[in-house]
Motif scaffolding. Structure first.
Motif, PDB file in Angstrom:
ATOM      1  N   ALA A  27      15.823 -17.281  11.002  1.00 46.58           N
ATOM      2  CA  ALA A  27      16.061 -15.995  10.350  1.00 46.58           C
ATOM      3  C   ALA A  27      15.812 -16.060   8.848  1.00 46.58           C
ATOM      4  O   ALA A  27      15.350 -15.084   8.248  1.00 46.58           O
ATOM      5  CB  ALA A  27      17.487 -15.533  10.628  1.00 46.58           C
ATOM      6  N   VAL A  28      16.083 -17.190   8.223  1.00 46.02           N
ATOM      7  CA  VAL A  28      15.847 -17.322   6.781  1.00 46.02           C
ATOM      8  C   VAL A  28      14.348 -17.266   6.497  1.00 46.02           C
ATOM      9  O   VAL A  28      13.915 -16.618   5.535  1.00 46.02           O
ATOM     10  CB  VAL A  28      16.485 -18.625   6.254  1.00 46.02           C
ATOM     11  CG1 VAL A  28      16.151 -18.844   4.802  1.00 46.02           C
ATOM     12  CG2 VAL A  28      17.986 -18.600   6.462  1.00 46.02           C
ATOM     13  N   VAL A  77      21.953  -8.257   2.040  1.00 51.86           N
ATOM     14  CA  VAL A  77      22.445  -7.880   3.365  1.00 51.86           C
ATOM     15  C   VAL A  77      21.918  -8.851   4.425  1.00 51.86           C
ATOM     16  O   VAL A  77      22.660  -9.281   5.323  1.00 51.86           O
ATOM     17  CB  VAL A  77      22.033  -6.427   3.700  1.00 51.86           C
ATOM     18  CG1 VAL A  77      22.336  -6.092   5.142  1.00 51.86           C
ATOM     19  CG2 VAL A  77      22.740  -5.458   2.773  1.00 51.86           C
ATOM     20  N   GLY A  78      20.656  -9.233   4.314  1.00 46.18           N
ATOM     21  CA  GLY A  78      20.074 -10.141   5.294  1.00 46.18           C
ATOM     22  C   GLY A  78      20.737 -11.508   5.296  1.00 46.18           C
ATOM     23  O   GLY A  78      21.020 -12.070   6.355  1.00 46.18           O
ATOM     24  N   LEU A  79      21.019 -12.055   4.125  1.00 41.83           N
ATOM     25  CA  LEU A  79      21.684 -13.349   4.079  1.00 41.83           C
ATOM     26  C   LEU A  79      23.124 -13.266   4.565  1.00 41.83           C
ATOM     27  O   LEU A  79      23.629 -14.216   5.172  1.00 41.83           O
ATOM     28  CB  LEU A  79      21.624 -13.930   2.666  1.00 41.83           C
ATOM     29  CG  LEU A  79      20.262 -14.484   2.259  1.00 41.83           C
ATOM     30  CD1 LEU A  79      20.297 -15.007   0.836  1.00 41.83           C
ATOM     31  CD2 LEU A  79      19.801 -15.562   3.205  1.00 41.83           C
ATOM     32  N   ALA A  80      23.782 -12.136   4.330  1.00 43.87           N
ATOM     33  CA  ALA A  80      25.131 -11.969   4.871  1.00 43.87           C
ATOM     34  C   ALA A  80      25.097 -11.958   6.403  1.00 43.87           C
ATOM     35  O   ALA A  80      25.950 -12.574   7.063  1.00 43.87           O
ATOM     36  CB  ALA A  80      25.752 -10.684   4.353  1.00 43.87           C
ATOM     37  N   ILE A  81      24.109 -11.302   6.972  1.00 42.80           N
ATOM     38  CA  ILE A  81      23.969 -11.281   8.429  1.00 42.80           C
ATOM     39  C   ILE A  81      23.638 -12.674   8.956  1.00 42.80           C
ATOM     40  O   ILE A  81      24.179 -13.120   9.977  1.00 42.80           O
ATOM     41  CB  ILE A  81      22.900 -10.253   8.850  1.00 42.80           C
ATOM     42  CG1 ILE A  81      23.402  -8.840   8.558  1.00 42.80           C
ATOM     43  CG2 ILE A  81      22.525 -10.409  10.315  1.00 42.80           C
ATOM     44  CD1 ILE A  81      22.353  -7.771   8.749  1.00 42.80           C
ATOM     45  N   GLN A  84      26.788 -14.822   8.908  1.00 43.71           N
ATOM     46  CA  GLN A  84      27.685 -14.452  10.000  1.00 43.71           C
ATOM     47  C   GLN A  84      27.133 -14.943  11.339  1.00 43.71           C
ATOM     48  O   GLN A  84      27.890 -15.409  12.193  1.00 43.71           O
ATOM     49  CB  GLN A  84      27.886 -12.933  10.024  1.00 43.71           C
ATOM     50  CG  GLN A  84      28.901 -12.475  11.025  1.00 43.71           C
ATOM     51  CD  GLN A  84      30.298 -12.979  10.709  1.00 43.71           C
ATOM     52  OE1 GLN A  84      30.641 -13.239   9.563  1.00 43.71           O
ATOM     53  NE2 GLN A  84      31.101 -13.126  11.734  1.00 43.71           N
ATOM     54  N   LEU A  85      25.830 -14.863  11.516  1.00 47.60           N
ATOM     55  CA  LEU A  85      25.199 -15.372  12.738  1.00 47.60           C
ATOM     56  C   LEU A  85      25.407 -16.872  12.859  1.00 47.60           C
ATOM     57  O   LEU A  85      25.692 -17.385  13.951  1.00 47.60           O
ATOM     58  CB  LEU A  85      23.708 -15.038  12.720  1.00 47.60           C
ATOM     59  CG  LEU A  85      22.865 -15.510  13.886  1.00 47.60           C
ATOM     60  CD1 LEU A  85      23.272 -14.760  15.144  1.00 47.60           C
ATOM     61  CD2 LEU A  85      21.398 -15.293  13.604  1.00 47.60           C
ATOM     62  N   TYR A  86      25.292 -17.593  11.756  1.00 50.83           N
ATOM     63  CA  TYR A  86      25.496 -19.039  11.795  1.00 50.83           C
ATOM     64  C   TYR A  86      26.952 -19.383  12.103  1.00 50.83           C
ATOM     65  O   TYR A  86      27.235 -20.335  12.828  1.00 50.83           O
ATOM     66  CB  TYR A  86      25.080 -19.666  10.468  1.00 50.83           C
ATOM     67  CG  TYR A  86      25.227 -21.166  10.469  1.00 50.83           C
ATOM     68  CD1 TYR A  86      24.315 -21.959  11.158  1.00 50.83           C
ATOM     69  CD2 TYR A  86      26.273 -21.780   9.826  1.00 50.83           C
ATOM     70  CE1 TYR A  86      24.444 -23.337  11.195  1.00 50.83           C
ATOM     71  CE2 TYR A  86      26.417 -23.155   9.852  1.00 50.83           C
ATOM     72  CZ  TYR A  86      25.501 -23.929  10.536  1.00 50.83           C
ATOM     73  OH  TYR A  86      25.645 -25.289  10.572  1.00 50.83           O
ATOM     74  N   ARG A  87      27.880 -18.606  11.577  1.00 48.42           N
ATOM     75  CA  ARG A  87      29.294 -18.858  11.864  1.00 48.42           C
ATOM     76  C   ARG A  87      29.625 -18.610  13.329  1.00 48.42           C
ATOM     77  O   ARG A  87      30.456 -19.307  13.914  1.00 48.42           O
ATOM     78  CB  ARG A  87      30.185 -17.969  10.993  1.00 48.42           C
ATOM     79  CG  ARG A  87      30.232 -18.414   9.559  1.00 48.42           C
ATOM     80  CD  ARG A  87      31.124 -17.518   8.757  1.00 48.42           C
ATOM     81  NE  ARG A  87      31.035 -17.862   7.343  1.00 48.42           N
ATOM     82  CZ  ARG A  87      31.324 -17.040   6.378  1.00 48.42           C
ATOM     83  NH1 ARG A  87      31.714 -15.798   6.639  1.00 48.42           N
ATOM     84  NH2 ARG A  87      31.217 -17.422   5.125  1.00 48.42           N
ATOM     85  N   MET A  88      28.988 -17.607  13.927  1.00 44.87           N
ATOM     86  CA  MET A  88      29.288 -17.268  15.314  1.00 44.87           C
ATOM     87  C   MET A  88      28.578 -18.192  16.306  1.00 44.87           C
ATOM     88  O   MET A  88      29.147 -18.561  17.324  1.00 44.87           O
ATOM     89  CB  MET A  88      28.895 -15.821  15.597  1.00 44.87           C
ATOM     90  CG  MET A  88      29.767 -14.811  14.891  1.00 44.87           C
ATOM     91  SD  MET A  88      29.205 -13.119  15.132  1.00 44.87           S
ATOM     92  CE  MET A  88      29.329 -12.954  16.886  1.00 44.87           C
ATOM     93  N   SER A  91      23.755 -21.484  14.774  1.00 39.94           N
ATOM     94  CA  SER A  91      22.295 -21.524  14.752  1.00 39.94           C
ATOM     95  C   SER A  91      21.804 -20.230  14.114  1.00 39.94           C
ATOM     96  O   SER A  91      22.449 -19.185  14.226  1.00 39.94           O
ATOM     97  CB  SER A  91      21.749 -21.643  16.167  1.00 39.94           C
ATOM     98  OG  SER A  91      20.352 -21.484  16.156  1.00 39.94           O
ATOM     99  N   VAL A  92      20.656 -20.303  13.450  1.00 34.18           N
ATOM    100  CA  VAL A  92      20.073 -19.097  12.870  1.00 34.18           C
ATOM    101  C   VAL A  92      18.751 -18.744  13.550  1.00 34.18           C
ATOM    102  O   VAL A  92      17.907 -18.074  12.980  1.00 34.18           O
ATOM    103  CB  VAL A  92      19.876 -19.238  11.342  1.00 34.18           C
ATOM    104  CG1 VAL A  92      21.193 -19.231  10.630  1.00 34.18           C
ATOM    105  CG2 VAL A  92      19.056 -20.460  10.993  1.00 34.18           C
ATOM    106  N   ALA A  93      18.579 -19.185  14.780  1.00 35.99           N
ATOM    107  CA  ALA A  93      17.379 -18.862  15.539  1.00 35.99           C
ATOM    108  C   ALA A  93      17.470 -17.422  16.024  1.00 35.99           C
ATOM    109  O   ALA A  93      18.449 -17.019  16.645  1.00 35.99           O
ATOM    110  CB  ALA A  93      17.222 -19.813  16.719  1.00 35.99           C
TER     111      ALA A  93
END
Length: 134
Positions: A27-28, A77-81, A84-88, A91-93
């Motif tokens: 995602a990054v 906003v994108g980095l915040a998402i 949060q995705l990485y915390r949940m 992975s950021v795939a």
């Protein structure tokens, strides 16, 4: 200066950004590809402002500033998402992100019984209340 060189450079940058958005799984890196596309648009706006005469002097530069502000907000906003995705999911795939919420399949309710969460209709039997025992 010939305007062809910046236009070709912007087209290459935009194409590289589109390729990055379509092919990347991280995602990054997708956010970085979107930034490439926005920078290509900025290059086109500035080149068009310097080569073409218009009713609005420096209109391309003003629009480029708006695109820069939009890019900064998008990154925030994108980095915040992404965080949060990485915390949940750890992975950021972007392939692993569920796009729809999966609900468990429910068994059919037999005739004559109440479905979960519905209240009985009609009068209650004597000596009982609808809320249950207290």
């Amino acid at each position: 200066m010939r305007p062809v060189i910046p236009y070709v450079t912007a087209a290459l940058l935009f194409g590289l950004g589109v390729y990055g958005v379509l092919r990347r799984r991280n995602a990054v890196l997708v956010l970085m590809a979107v930034e490439l596309m926005l920078n290509a648009v900025n290059l086109i706006l500035i080149t068009a402002d310097t080569t073409a005469t218009s009713m609005f002097p420096h209109g391309g530069q003003v629009f480029a500033l708006f695109v820069i502000v939009l890019a900064a907000a998008e990154i925030g906003v994108g980095l915040a998402i992404v965080l949060q995705l990485y915390r949940m999911r750890a992975s950021v795939a972007v392939d692993e992100v569920p796009l729809t919420e999966e609900t468990p399949a429910t068994a059919p309710v037999p005739a004559g019984t109440l479905a979960a969460g519905t209240a009985p209709t009609g009068p209650a039997p004597a000596g009982t209340d609808r809320e249950g025992a207290r």
